[in-house]
Motif scaffolding. Structure first.
Motif, PDB file in Angstrom:
ATOM      1  N   LEU A 264      40.662  20.955 -21.144  1.00 54.56           N
ATOM      2  CA  LEU A 264      40.409  19.785 -21.981  1.00 54.56           C
ATOM      3  C   LEU A 264      41.704  19.258 -22.600  1.00 54.56           C
ATOM      4  N   ALA A 267      43.154  17.240 -19.964  1.00 54.50           N
ATOM      5  CA  ALA A 267      42.354  16.038 -19.728  1.00 54.50           C
ATOM      6  C   ALA A 267      42.685  14.917 -20.718  1.00 54.50           C
ATOM      7  N   HIS A 288      37.003  12.716 -26.910  1.00 48.55           N
ATOM      8  CA  HIS A 288      36.863  12.906 -25.466  1.00 48.55           C
ATOM      9  C   HIS A 288      35.503  13.512 -25.125  1.00 48.55           C
ATOM     10  N   CYS A 289      35.089  14.519 -25.874  1.00 45.01           N
ATOM     11  CA  CYS A 289      33.817  15.180 -25.583  1.00 45.01           C
ATOM     12  C   CYS A 289      32.630  14.251 -25.839  1.00 45.01           C
ATOM     13  N   GLU A 291      32.662  10.863 -25.779  1.00 44.20           N
ATOM     14  CA  GLU A 291      32.652   9.789 -24.778  1.00 44.20           C
ATOM     15  C   GLU A 291      32.285  10.300 -23.393  1.00 44.20           C
ATOM     16  N   SER A 292      32.560  11.588 -23.114  1.00 46.38           N
ATOM     17  CA  SER A 292      32.253  12.157 -21.800  1.00 46.38           C
ATOM     18  C   SER A 292      30.867  12.802 -21.751  1.00 46.38           C
ATOM     19  N   GLY A 293      30.163  12.779 -22.881  1.00 43.82           N
ATOM     20  CA  GLY A 293      28.827  13.364 -22.920  1.00 43.82           C
ATOM     21  C   GLY A 293      28.822  14.880 -22.826  1.00 43.82           C
ATOM     22  N   ILE A 294      29.880  15.523 -23.323  1.00 46.90           N
ATOM     23  CA  ILE A 294      29.981  16.987 -23.276  1.00 46.90           C
ATOM     24  C   ILE A 294      29.338  17.587 -24.520  1.00 46.90           C
ATOM     25  N   TYR A 296      29.440  20.122 -27.083  1.00 48.01           N
ATOM     26  CA  TYR A 296      30.612  20.903 -27.486  1.00 48.01           C
ATOM     27  C   TYR A 296      30.533  21.332 -28.933  1.00 48.01           C
TER      28      TYR A 296
END
Length: 313
Positions: A264, A267, A288-289, A291-294, A296
């Motif tokens: 990450l 990334a 990032h998480c 917006e990326s649908g992670i 977390y």
């Protein structure tokens, strides 16, 4: 006119008083909540037998410990020795000499009997040119990277490039790890698969008795300014961050001691050149998480301790 001025001043005083009460009630709530959480957490803390079992757990991920350093000749050897003495099944130490102008690099190479090696890397992050890499004959898991000066963020990016393991731990060059700190912190990734970053507690090393690479006696600093910082470190880590972590609102993992998922960090482009690089990287991980649908979590654990030097003046 006088009455109007009096009313304005009274209103201003009430506003300041209200703000003061609101802020302190908030701090009181956080402190009480954190005390309750820490008390419950202490009863669930892994004991010696559990830690021993963790040491042979095949699911524990290996860790690359990054140590960015610039003109740290006085502290670099004890710091690296304390990390090498960690109780952990598989880890490496990557010391990044960020353009030091003192004799830190020769001192480091001589102490750990390091020789030049060629280490191929895939250039994915931006950082200043790397001049040479060295591997210790005494400790095969110790890699020393010498590069042009670029600042702490730049050195951390270079360390990530040379790190070979999926988890990276950032440590300050004037800090010392407790023997089981790395194990207690990294096991959180085994307990929670959603974890992307986790921070441990940082305490003030000033005043403590140190023998070799280990702290043998914990003492309060002698100077007033150092004592104030020690109190603030305790409040900040054992109150503020415990509560913020519980509410999933933690925006900072201390640059002195924290573990991240390497994939990450790559990334999002690694660390950026900014004063608060430790807060910046965590905020960008959150973004990032999301917006990326992670699914977390960014967490804080008060049991693992890293000791660090604080300014005396």
């Amino acid at each position: 006119m006088i009455e109007t001025v009096g009313l304005v001043l009274l209103g201003w005083q009430l506003l300041v008083l209200g703000y003061y009460v609101l802020v302190n009630v908030g701090y009181l709530f956080i402190t009480v909540f954190a005390f309750r959480d820490v008390s419950h957490g202490m009863s669930a803390t892994a004991d010696e037998d559990q830690l021993r079992r963790r040491l042979v757990d095949a699911n524990l991920r290996p860790v690359s410990v990054l140590v960015p350093a610039h003109n740290e000749i006085a502290t670099i050897v004890p710091t690296v020795e304390s990390i090498l003495g960690s109780r952990y099944p598989e880890f490496e130490v990557v010391v990044v000499d960020d353009g030091s102008t003192d004799d830190m690099l020769p001192h480091l190479l001589a102490h750990f009997d390091a020789e030049p090696v060629d280490v191929p890397v895939q250039r994915r992050l931006q950082h200043a040119e790397v001049k040479a890499t060295y591997l210790s004959r005494r400790h095969p898991q110790l890699l020393i990277v010498s590069k042009e000066g670029g600042g702490k963020s730049d050195a951390l990016n270079a360390g990530i490039e040379y790190a070979q393991y999926p988890l990276v731990c950032a440590i300050d060059a004037d800090s010392m790890l407790e023997a089981d700190a790395l194990l207690r912190l990294s096991q959180q990734f085994l307990l929670d698969r959603r974890l992307v970053a986790v921070g441990g507690a940082v305490r003030v090393l000033n005043g403590c008795r140190v023998e070799g690479s280990r702290i043998t006696e914990v003492r309060a600093p002698r100077g007033l300014l150092e004592c104030i910082q020690a109190a603030e470190y305790t409040r900040g880590f054992l109150a503020g961050r415990v509560a913020l972590s519980r509410f999933r609102s933690l925006l900072i993992v201390s640059g002195a001691f924290g573990i991240f998922r390497k994939d990450l960090l790559v990334a999002i482009g690694g660390y950026r050149h900014t004063v608060g690089e430790d807060m910046d990287i965590v905020v960008r991980l959150h973004r990032h998480c999301i917006e990326s649908g992670i699914d977390y979590r960014v967490s804080f654990v008060p049991e693992p301790v890293c000791w660090t030097q604080v300014p005396k003046d």
